[in-house]
Design a protein around this motif. Sequence first.
Motif, PDB file in Angstrom:
ATOM      1  N   ASP A 151       4.818   9.913  -5.665  1.00  0.00           N
ATOM      2  CA  ASP A 151       4.648   9.997  -7.116  1.00  0.00           C
ATOM      3  C   ASP A 151       3.781   8.846  -7.617  1.00  0.00           C
ATOM      4  OD1 ASP A 151       5.975  12.321  -7.550  1.00  0.00           O
ATOM      5  OD2 ASP A 151       7.776  11.447  -8.426  1.00  0.00           O
ATOM      6  N   GLY A 152       4.066   7.630  -7.104  1.00  0.00           N
ATOM      7  CA  GLY A 152       3.302   6.459  -7.525  1.00  0.00           C
ATOM      8  C   GLY A 152       1.833   6.574  -7.176  1.00  0.00           C
ATOM      9  N   ILE A 153       1.544   7.076  -5.971  1.00  0.00           N
ATOM     10  CA  ILE A 153       0.154   7.238  -5.535  1.00  0.00           C
ATOM     11  C   ILE A 153      -0.561   8.274  -6.394  1.00  0.00           C
ATOM     12  CG2 ILE A 153      -1.316   8.013  -3.637  1.00  0.00           C
ATOM     13  CD1 ILE A 153       0.817   6.926  -1.705  1.00  0.00           C
ATOM     14  N   ALA A 154       0.087   9.424  -6.596  1.00  0.00           N
ATOM     15  CA  ALA A 154      -0.548  10.514  -7.331  1.00  0.00           C
ATOM     16  C   ALA A 154      -0.738  10.190  -8.811  1.00  0.00           C
ATOM     17  CB  ALA A 154       0.279  11.795  -7.176  1.00  0.00           C
ATOM     18  N   GLU A 155       0.271   9.536  -9.416  1.00  0.00           N
ATOM     19  CA  GLU A 155       0.234   9.251 -10.853  1.00  0.00           C
ATOM     20  C   GLU A 155      -0.374   7.896 -11.174  1.00  0.00           C
ATOM     21  OE1 GLU A 155       1.077  11.535 -12.981  1.00  0.00           O
ATOM     22  OE2 GLU A 155       1.748  12.922 -11.418  1.00  0.00           O
ATOM     23  N   LYS A 156      -0.705   7.118 -10.114  1.00  0.00           N
ATOM     24  CA  LYS A 156      -1.246   5.763 -10.297  1.00  0.00           C
ATOM     25  C   LYS A 156      -0.308   4.907 -11.151  1.00  0.00           C
ATOM     26  CE  LYS A 156      -6.104   7.188  -9.846  1.00  0.00           C
ATOM     27  NZ  LYS A 156      -6.147   6.852  -8.428  1.00  0.00           N
ATOM     28  N   ILE A 175       6.835  -5.920  -7.116  1.00  0.00           N
ATOM     29  CA  ILE A 175       6.187  -4.879  -7.911  1.00  0.00           C
ATOM     30  C   ILE A 175       4.901  -4.539  -7.179  1.00  0.00           C
ATOM     31  CG2 ILE A 175       5.171  -4.246 -10.127  1.00  0.00           C
ATOM     32  CD1 ILE A 175       6.948  -6.325 -11.451  1.00  0.00           C
ATOM     33  N   VAL A 176       4.756  -3.272  -6.795  1.00  0.00           N
ATOM     34  CA  VAL A 176       3.616  -2.890  -5.971  1.00  0.00           C
ATOM     35  C   VAL A 176       2.880  -1.697  -6.573  1.00  0.00           C
ATOM     36  CG1 VAL A 176       4.791  -3.717  -3.902  1.00  0.00           C
ATOM     37  CG2 VAL A 176       4.903  -1.293  -4.490  1.00  0.00           C
ATOM     38  N   GLU A 177       1.617  -1.578  -6.181  1.00  0.00           N
ATOM     39  CA  GLU A 177       0.798  -0.421  -6.535  1.00  0.00           C
ATOM     40  C   GLU A 177       0.500   0.321  -5.243  1.00  0.00           C
ATOM     41  OE1 GLU A 177      -2.561  -1.623  -8.895  1.00  0.00           O
ATOM     42  OE2 GLU A 177      -1.336  -2.924 -10.176  1.00  0.00           O
ATOM     43  N   PRO A 178       1.261   1.389  -4.955  1.00  0.00           N
ATOM     44  CA  PRO A 178       1.107   2.084  -3.667  1.00  0.00           C
ATOM     45  C   PRO A 178      -0.247   2.779  -3.554  1.00  0.00           C
ATOM     46  CG  PRO A 178       2.576   3.311  -5.114  1.00  0.00           C
ATOM     47  CD  PRO A 178       2.298   2.001  -5.805  1.00  0.00           C
ATOM     48  N   VAL A 179      -0.936   2.496  -2.457  1.00  0.00           N
ATOM     49  CA  VAL A 179      -2.277   3.037  -2.229  1.00  0.00           C
ATOM     50  C   VAL A 179      -2.248   4.188  -1.231  1.00  0.00           C
ATOM     51  CG1 VAL A 179      -4.594   2.495  -1.403  1.00  0.00           C
ATOM     52  CG2 VAL A 179      -3.328   0.816  -2.749  1.00  0.00           C
ATOM     53  N   ALA A 192       0.135  -1.070   0.048  1.00  0.00           N
ATOM     54  CA  ALA A 192       0.221  -1.267  -1.396  1.00  0.00           C
ATOM     55  C   ALA A 192      -0.317  -2.633  -1.794  1.00  0.00           C
ATOM     56  CB  ALA A 192       1.672  -1.129  -1.858  1.00  0.00           C
ATOM     57  N   TYR A 193      -0.757  -2.720  -3.044  1.00  0.00           N
ATOM     58  CA  TYR A 193      -1.128  -4.016  -3.616  1.00  0.00           C
ATOM     59  C   TYR A 193       0.151  -4.648  -4.147  1.00  0.00           C
ATOM     60  CZ  TYR A 193      -3.182  -7.623  -6.523  1.00  0.00           C
ATOM     61  OH  TYR A 193      -3.495  -8.834  -7.079  1.00  0.00           O
ATOM     62  N   THR A 219      -3.071  -1.760 -12.205  1.00  0.00           N
ATOM     63  CA  THR A 219      -3.910  -2.787 -12.847  1.00  0.00           C
ATOM     64  C   THR A 219      -5.263  -2.915 -12.159  1.00  0.00           C
ATOM     65  OG1 THR A 219      -3.017  -4.530 -11.416  1.00  0.00           O
ATOM     66  CG2 THR A 219      -1.861  -4.100 -13.503  1.00  0.00           C
ATOM     67  N   LYS A 220      -5.440  -2.204 -11.015  1.00  0.00           N
ATOM     68  CA  LYS A 220      -6.671  -2.326 -10.236  1.00  0.00           C
ATOM     69  C   LYS A 220      -7.141  -0.950  -9.782  1.00  0.00           C
ATOM     70  CE  LYS A 220      -6.699  -5.449  -6.955  1.00  0.00           C
ATOM     71  NZ  LYS A 220      -7.705  -6.442  -7.383  1.00  0.00           N
ATOM     72  N   GLU A 221      -8.426  -0.858  -9.471  1.00  0.00           N
ATOM     73  CA  GLU A 221      -8.974   0.311  -8.805  1.00  0.00           C
ATOM     74  C   GLU A 221      -8.874   0.077  -7.298  1.00  0.00           C
ATOM     75  OE1 GLU A 221     -10.204   3.263  -9.688  1.00  0.00           O
ATOM     76  OE2 GLU A 221      -9.738   2.949 -11.809  1.00  0.00           O
ATOM     77  N   HIS A 222      -8.299   1.016  -6.572  1.00  0.00           N
ATOM     78  CA  HIS A 222      -8.077   0.827  -5.145  1.00  0.00           C
ATOM     79  C   HIS A 222      -8.956   1.762  -4.321  1.00  0.00           C
ATOM     80  CE1 HIS A 222      -4.610  -1.571  -6.256  1.00  0.00           C
ATOM     81  NE2 HIS A 222      -4.138  -0.567  -6.949  1.00  0.00           N
TER      82      HIS A 222
END
Length: 322
Positions: A151-156, A175-179, A192-193, A219-222
């Motif tokens: 969900d995190g990857i698809a919805e950013k 707190i991560v941004e899954p890539v 993840a970031y 917060t970033k473009e991956h």
Amino acid sequence: MKSDHLNRFDRIVAMLVHLQSGRVVKAQEMADRFQVSLRTIYRDIRSLEASGVPITGEAGVGYSLVEGYRLPPVMFTREEAGSFVAAEKLMQKFSDKALGAHYESAMYKVKSILRGSAKDRVAALETQIWVHSSQELFHESTPDALDVILDGIAEKKQVTLQYQSLYSDEPTDRIVEPVGLFNENNYWYVMAYCHLRADYRQFRTDRMQVIRRTNLPFTKEHRDAAGYRNSDVPAERTKVVIRVDREVSKHIKSGRRYYGFTSESTIGDQVEMVFQTSGMQDGFPRWFMMFGDCAHIVEPESLRARVSELLEKASTNLKPGS
């Protein structure tokens, strides 16, 4: 009708199905899949357009179907239907509960449109395929980890974790941004970031003690996950050369790739293997000891010294009363 015409017909139908599978499909992607040239793909796209299929896009960018255009459900071959059974068994053992339930629901829909021999083939195979996993892929408190990550990857959207690192006694809040997501050595990993480390990190799903969705955007473009995986290479590697008895070498081929294997050559009754490895302190020496009675170290001397040190410790521990 000539076979090449039949092949082209099958390919164009498969291309149309492929175009329905995603928003934008690059010509090179279809060329790779069907093992034809880009020129052939462009020609087939023009044929689809001429037959009335509403395709948008252009060469060099990608193609997609006009929103809302869909073909009726396609029929599956017996072989395709059989492959779903194996996939279902793998999903049951190697995915989390939520993702497994989603796949099970999708499989009921697939099975509902099967007819004749395809349905019979699935019924015959369902009880004959068994998959076993010896690893605990998810922490008992996070049985839906993959579903949250996807969900995190698809919805950013960012995800919060309570993560137990191998090198820490206590879990830490992240707190991560899954890539991306990948499976390696029978474990699931998330690339993840990480906001805590301000860098990209890998997180193993079985060490995630808590995982939660958030409404916070990235917060970033991956980049694509593969780009981070390929760049995640230790900077310092050491060349290692060993020689292994030919009969024994057959049994270590599946494991050697984890230690930086690069090449091999046969020398008499032995196989010489070359590695570029970063695990000189523990990883490679301990792996070598598994078959060390049937092998010897050509280089470097530091590896020979480390293996000798480990063997000396093992010998001491085996003495009575130690």
